[in-house]
Design a protein around this motif. Structure first.
Motif, PDB file in Angstrom:
ATOM      1  N   TYR A  72       0.944  -0.903   0.376  1.00 52.79           N
ATOM      2  CA  TYR A  72      -0.323  -0.226   0.332  1.00 52.79           C
ATOM      3  C   TYR A  72       0.955   1.405  -0.176  1.00 52.79           C
ATOM      4  O   TYR A  72       0.534   2.401  -1.412  1.00 52.79           O
ATOM      5  CB  TYR A  72      -0.805  -0.119   1.045  1.00 52.79           C
ATOM      6  N   TRP A  73       1.859   0.835   0.575  1.00 50.33           N
ATOM      7  CA  TRP A  73       2.645   2.699   0.841  1.00 50.33           C
ATOM      8  C   TRP A  73       3.226   2.766  -0.086  1.00 50.33           C
ATOM      9  O   TRP A  73       3.190   3.982  -0.521  1.00 50.33           O
ATOM     10  CB  TRP A  73       3.258   2.481   2.716  1.00 50.33           C
ATOM     11  N   LEU A  74       4.124   1.713  -1.079  1.00 52.37           N
ATOM     12  CA  LEU A  74       4.569   1.918  -2.304  1.00 52.37           C
ATOM     13  C   LEU A  74       4.251   2.191  -3.058  1.00 52.37           C
ATOM     14  O   LEU A  74       4.618   3.333  -3.796  1.00 52.37           O
ATOM     15  CB  LEU A  74       5.577   0.220  -2.534  1.00 52.37           C
ATOM     16  N   ARG A  75       2.769   1.986  -3.515  1.00 50.99           N
ATOM     17  CA  ARG A  75       1.818   2.511  -4.508  1.00 50.99           C
ATOM     18  C   ARG A  75       0.837   4.075  -4.101  1.00 50.99           C
ATOM     19  O   ARG A  75       1.083   4.982  -5.522  1.00 50.99           O
ATOM     20  CB  ARG A  75       0.470   2.138  -4.048  1.00 50.99           C
ATOM     21  N   ASN A  76       0.768   4.126  -2.703  1.00 49.91           N
ATOM     22  CA  ASN A  76       0.488   5.510  -1.639  1.00 49.91           C
ATOM     23  C   ASN A  76       1.479   6.616  -1.468  1.00 49.91           C
ATOM     24  O   ASN A  76       0.689   7.859  -1.727  1.00 49.91           O
ATOM     25  CB  ASN A  76      -1.048   4.915  -1.752  1.00 49.91           C
ATOM     26  N   SER A  77       1.950   6.463  -0.877  1.00 53.27           N
ATOM     27  CA  SER A  77       3.208   7.548  -0.683  1.00 53.27           C
ATOM     28  C   SER A  77       3.332   8.821  -0.851  1.00 53.27           C
ATOM     29  O   SER A  77       3.353   8.619  -2.920  1.00 53.27           O
ATOM     30  CB  SER A  77       3.895   7.094   0.124  1.00 53.27           C
TER      31      SER A  77
END
Length: 385
Positions: A72-77
């Motif tokens: 999630y963080w890789l996609r959305n940060s």
């Protein structure tokens, strides 16, 4: 989240994702209001992006734990532009404060990140914990960080920022190192005051990057870090980087890689009027280091990024090996007015300290150079010279 008048109070949900409630509080009370995040355990599962704070007081007494959903963080940060970096939480606006009262605890679930990164370098999408972005007149105080995902904090496109009494720690509990868990980095910012920090991290403790002006850092203790650093600067080489008026004062570095140093790529711009004063350290790999060609160690004498008016004053402690200073200034832009006084560095295992110097007026510097420093001199040493 409950709102009473101009105050929004967020209490823990008891296990659900609390980021929506926190964002709701920012939306409703982020202008001319107060936000209170109470004691308790909060789960943060989504990015938080708030750039319109105005006359807002934020009080945090709870523990905020970011989810370990790495994908999630890789996609959305959220992108912060610099070097492809991104962040999990971005705050901006004018005239706001964040008070942690010595209770607020930010847990980034960093061990998950350290293990999946497997000692590799920067990973696109791996988020900085907290970024001040286009923020003006900001006070941050009394926050504890543990196991951040990446850098603890980032100050970008901001002005008049005060950050005091912060406790930061990134320590890996596995075979994999933390890799690039800086305390803070400044970039395109001015009038920044940092005081009373304790930092344990896997990279630079305080790093001053391009277009930073009027930075004052005082009373910081750094463990396992790069301590006080100007740079990296000059990348890309066609974009000028400027650093002006920086004072590092009353700093302690323990078992660290460097102590008081400047690192640039072969670029353009300048570093001007920087003072390292009252720097004490124990077991530091290479305390004083200056390089115009960091990481590649090539094209060193082509850099046109001018380093001038730099002072090292009262720099004392033990070096890991016998090199106390390695300073190589570019042939195309020799350093000017490097000044040293009160330098007392002793190799921890005995012997005579070596001060290696190239590309500046050694006679007037006060350093007492013992030899020359090659352009490809490494940032980290593996033994005596």
């Amino acid at each position: 989240m409950n709102k009473t008048g101009s105050t929004c109070t967020v209490t823990p949900s008891g296990g659900k994702d609390d980021s929506a409630a926190v964002m709701d509080a920012f939306k409703q009370c982020g202008k001319d209001g107060n936000i209170e995040i109470t004691e308790g355990n909060f789960n943060i599962g989504k990015v938080m992006d708030v750039l319109n704070l105005q006359n807002c007081a934020i009080s945090i007494r709870g523990k905020l734990t970011w989810s370990d959903d790495i994908q999630y963080w890789l996609r959305n940060s959220i992108s912060v532009t610099y070097a492809g970096r991104s962040t999990a939480w971005r705050l901006g606006g004018n005239n706001f404060s964040i008070r942690g009262h010595g209770q607020a605890l930010f847990d980034g679930n960093g061990q998950k990140w350290y293990d999946q990164n497997r000692n590799n370098s920067n990973q696109n999408g791996r988020p900085i914990s907290l970024t001040l972005w286009q923020a003006k007149n900001v006070f941050v105080d009394g926050i504890i960080w543990r196991q951040p995902q990446f850098w603890h904090t980032f100050i970008a496109h901001s002005q008049n920022i005060t950050m005091t009494n912060l406790d930061m720690n990134a320590t890996s509990n596995s075979q994999w190192s933390t890799v690039n868990t800086d305390g803070t980095d400044t970039w395109n910012s001015k009038d920044v005051f940092i005081a009373n920090w304790t930092v344990t991290c896997g990279d630079d403790c305080i790093s001053i990057k391009g277009n930073s002006t009027n930075i004052y850092v005082k009373n910081v203790t750094c463990h396992e870090s790069g301590a006080m650093c100007i740079g990296s600067l000059g990348n890309p080489s066609t974009t000028p980087d400027y650093v002006d008026n920086v004072l590092f004062e009353d700093i302690t570095a323990i078992h660290s890689s460097n102590a008081a140093w400047i690192k640039t790529y072969p670029g353009v711009g300048h570093v001007h009027n920087v003072t390292f004063r009252n720097i004490k350290f124990t077991d530091v790999n290479q305390p004083i280091y200056v390089s115009p060609c960091i990481y590649s160690y090539s094209n060193c004498d082509a850099s046109r990024l001018k380093i001038r008016d730099i002072t090292w004053e009262n720099i004392t402690g033990t070096s890991r090996y016998n090199v106390a200073a390695g300073i190589h200034c570019s042939g195309a832009a020799p350093c000017e007015n490097l000044r040293f006084s009160g330098i007392d560095i002793k190799p921890k295992n005995g012997g005579q300290a070596q001060f290696l110097c190239s590309g500046f007026d050694k006679e007037k510097s006060g350093l007492g150079c013992t030899g020359t420093c090659p352009g490809n001199w490494p940032q980290q040493l593996k033994g005596n010279h």
